[in-house]
Write a protein that holds these residues in place. Structure first.
Motif, PDB file in Angstrom:
ATOM      1  N   THR A 136      -5.156  -9.874  -5.012  1.00 49.29           N
ATOM      2  CA  THR A 136      -3.716  -9.594  -4.974  1.00 49.29           C
ATOM      3  C   THR A 136      -3.348  -8.846  -6.239  1.00 49.29           C
ATOM      4  O   THR A 136      -3.937  -9.078  -7.293  1.00 49.29           O
ATOM      5  CB  THR A 136      -2.854 -10.862  -4.796  1.00 49.29           C
ATOM      6  N   LYS A 190       2.836  -7.890 -10.131  1.00 49.42           N
ATOM      7  CA  LYS A 190       4.122  -7.335  -9.705  1.00 49.42           C
ATOM      8  C   LYS A 190       4.875  -6.747 -10.887  1.00 49.42           C
ATOM      9  O   LYS A 190       5.008  -7.402 -11.928  1.00 49.42           O
ATOM     10  CB  LYS A 190       5.003  -8.424  -9.074  1.00 49.42           C
ATOM     11  N   GLY A 193       1.550  -9.798   6.922  1.00 52.32           N
ATOM     12  CA  GLY A 193       0.500  -9.131   6.146  1.00 52.32           C
ATOM     13  C   GLY A 193      -0.494  -8.484   7.079  1.00 52.32           C
ATOM     14  O   GLY A 193      -0.288  -8.429   8.298  1.00 52.32           O
ATOM     15  N   SER A 237      -0.780  -5.059   3.692  1.00 55.73           N
ATOM     16  CA  SER A 237      -0.084  -6.210   3.104  1.00 55.73           C
ATOM     17  C   SER A 237       0.740  -5.770   1.899  1.00 55.73           C
ATOM     18  O   SER A 237       0.248  -4.984   1.083  1.00 55.73           O
ATOM     19  CB  SER A 237      -1.097  -7.247   2.607  1.00 55.73           C
ATOM     20  N   HIS A 275       1.529  -7.620  -0.695  1.00 57.35           N
ATOM     21  CA  HIS A 275       1.124  -8.201  -1.982  1.00 57.35           C
ATOM     22  C   HIS A 275       0.001  -7.434  -2.667  1.00 57.35           C
ATOM     23  O   HIS A 275      -0.227  -7.604  -3.865  1.00 57.35           O
ATOM     24  CB  HIS A 275       0.754  -9.681  -1.805  1.00 57.35           C
ATOM     25  N   LYS A 276      -0.718  -6.591  -1.925  1.00 62.49           N
ATOM     26  CA  LYS A 276      -1.744  -5.759  -2.574  1.00 62.49           C
ATOM     27  C   LYS A 276      -1.154  -4.430  -3.049  1.00 62.49           C
ATOM     28  O   LYS A 276      -1.813  -3.658  -3.721  1.00 62.49           O
ATOM     29  CB  LYS A 276      -2.902  -5.543  -1.611  1.00 62.49           C
ATOM     30  N   PRO A 296       5.747  -8.479  -2.869  1.00 61.63           N
ATOM     31  CA  PRO A 296       5.650  -9.932  -2.687  1.00 61.63           C
ATOM     32  C   PRO A 296       4.566 -10.332  -1.673  1.00 61.63           C
ATOM     33  O   PRO A 296       4.155  -9.515  -0.848  1.00 61.63           O
ATOM     34  CB  PRO A 296       7.029 -10.310  -2.129  1.00 61.63           C
ATOM     35  N   THR A 297       4.180 -11.589  -1.730  1.00 62.57           N
ATOM     36  CA  THR A 297       3.297 -12.131  -0.690  1.00 62.57           C
ATOM     37  C   THR A 297       4.143 -12.435   0.554  1.00 62.57           C
ATOM     38  O   THR A 297       5.370 -12.520   0.493  1.00 62.57           O
ATOM     39  CB  THR A 297       2.628 -13.450  -1.131  1.00 62.57           C
ATOM     40  N   GLY A 339      11.326 -10.538   1.042  1.00 69.09           N
ATOM     41  CA  GLY A 339      10.020  -9.888   0.953  1.00 69.09           C
ATOM     42  C   GLY A 339      10.088  -8.414   1.315  1.00 69.09           C
ATOM     43  O   GLY A 339       9.496  -7.565   0.647  1.00 69.09           O
TER      44      GLY A 339
END
Ligand SMILES: *Cc1c(COP(=O)(O)O)cnc(C)c1O
Length: 411
Positions: free
Chosen positions: A36, A39, A97, A227, A229-230, A234-235, A286
């Motif tokens: 991940t 941020k 995701g 996704s 988060h990558k 955010p996740t 998100g």
């Protein structure tokens, strides 16, 4: 883009507050962005601002907050459409995701098109999230999973790929950039070959999206999953892109609010795209946070960042190759951002543990690619993965950490 300006990594690092922290008394060296990414402050601030100032449900209310939240939510969809150059906003579906995006396609398109004796093609380097959903579908349908083999450098065998395609092939689903090897697959060729046989292609873009400019129209892929988060967001939020004609023809994924036009006990009319695939209250914060992440990478310039990362990878590769007893796994010609390696006589888990005592975060294990580990006949690797906030000094710290690891285990 501003591609002749030198990349100012120190300025970039200031945007990521977590990079200031210490781990076990050492400055954090974060080399696990493939698991991940960190941020930037702008994404963190956006999440706080959303909950502090505009929190409300979207698409429903006539009140001001709801309208503001809806505007920001749909504004983020436009940012994501532009990021991957999709034709229409309606082709951008928000998911949890990459994993959910692939499962969505397996359970809708797959359920519709894959029958007994049919085939789905994946490759030997897929993440479990691009293996298991297809395996589940094939088991349920009496269909077969076919696997494109790879060479010792971790490159797809394109001749073998082409041979696998036949009239029973219903879908090809291939990773764009391998999380375990760093291989950049020739996605455009993969798509073109499948299309010659009328077969649609899903690209797993979990790793490509943060490391290169992606143009789904140029790739001509039918689905593209990634996704947030990558991508420094955010996740719990991601995107599935699909071509409109395919999405229109697919049944809904989940049933509930927002995905309907009208409901009676006799019959439900489904909503238009993209809402047909977004049942229930979405991850509003998100989505808006992911929009801020897109703004951030646009400001940096993904092309700029990719050039800088390429230099860093080249430096890291040279440094690691010079270490006696180190073996790189994943030596493709066309590669990005990942340095997977083994140290003679030391289990990868132990490498990770010793490096952690020096503040260096890497990932060890099978990287959710067990069939790939089986291909190389290894149980695991140690993986350092890069992002544009990493530096040559951090590569040097890794190299020093590896030498220390050898020392610890030679005692
Ligand atoms: C991380 C990753 C996935 C899964 O992504 P999630 O965010 O866990 O859903 C799939 N494929 C690749 C190549 C990945 O790196």
């Amino acid at each position: 883009m501003t591609s002749n300006k030198p990349f100012d990594v120190e300025a970039v690092r200031k945007d990521f507050p977590i990079l200031n922290r210490e781990v076990q008394g050492n400055p954090l060296v974060y080399l696990d962005s493939a698991a991940t990414s960190q941020k930037p402050q702008s994404v963190i601030d956006t999440l706080v601002r959303y909950y502090t100032e505009i929190n409300a449900n979207v698409h429903r209310g006539v009140h001001t907050l709801s309208q503001e939240a809806t505007d920001e939510y749909e504004g983020a969809r436009i940012k994501l459409r532009k990021l991957i150059n999709a034709k229409e906003d309606a082709e951008i579906i928000f998911t949890r995701g990459t994993t959910e995006g692939i499962n969505l396609v397996a359970q809708t398109f797959g359920a519709q098109h894959v029958g007994e004796g049919d085939e789905v093609i994946i490759s030997n380097m897929e993440h479990h999230s691009n293996v298991v959903p297809w395996q589940m579908l094939c088991d349920e349908r009496g269909a077969h999973l076919r696997v494109v083999p790879i060479n010792d450098d971790g490159e797809l065998l394109m001749d073998e790929y082409e041979k696998l395609i036949n009239p029973r092939t219903k879908l090809v689903s291939i990773v764009h950039l391998s999380n375990a090897l760093g291989t950049i697959n020739p996605a455009k060729d993969v798509v073109a070959i499948a299309h010659q046989h009328g077969v649609p292609v899903l690209l797993d873009g979990a790793q490509s999206i943060p490391h290169m400019p992606v143009d789904v129209q140029d790739l001509d892929c039918d689905f593209y999953a990634f996704s947030g988060h990558k991508l420094f967001g955010p996740t719990g939020i991601g995107v599935l892109y699909g071509k409109r004609e395919l999405l229109e023809a697919m049944p809904p994924f989940q049933g509930g609010g927002d995905m309907i036009k009208s409901v009676t006990f006799e019959k439900t009319l489904y909503n238009d795209l993209p809402y047909k695939f977004e049942a229930g209250t979405p991850h509003i914060a998100g989505v808006i946070g992911l929009g801020a992440a897109v703004d951030y990478v646009n400001a940096i310039g993904l092309e700029n960042a990719a050039a800088y990362e390429h230099e860093l990878l080249k430096y890291g590769t040279e440094q690691l190759e010079a270490i006696e007893g180190l073996r790189l796994i994943g030596t493709a010609q066309n590669k990005s951002s990942v340095l997977s390696f083994l140290l003679e006589g030391i289990h990868p888990h132990d490498i990770g543990t010793v490096l952690d005592t020096q503040g260096i975060a890497i990932r060890t294990g099978h990287h959710c690619t067990q069939p790939l580990m089986q291909r190389f006949q290894i149980p695991a690797t140690a993986r350092a993965s890069l992002a544009f906030y990493n530096t040559k000094a951090e590569i040097d710290a890794l190299v020093e950490g590896i030498h220390k690891t050898f020392e610890v285990f030679s005692l």
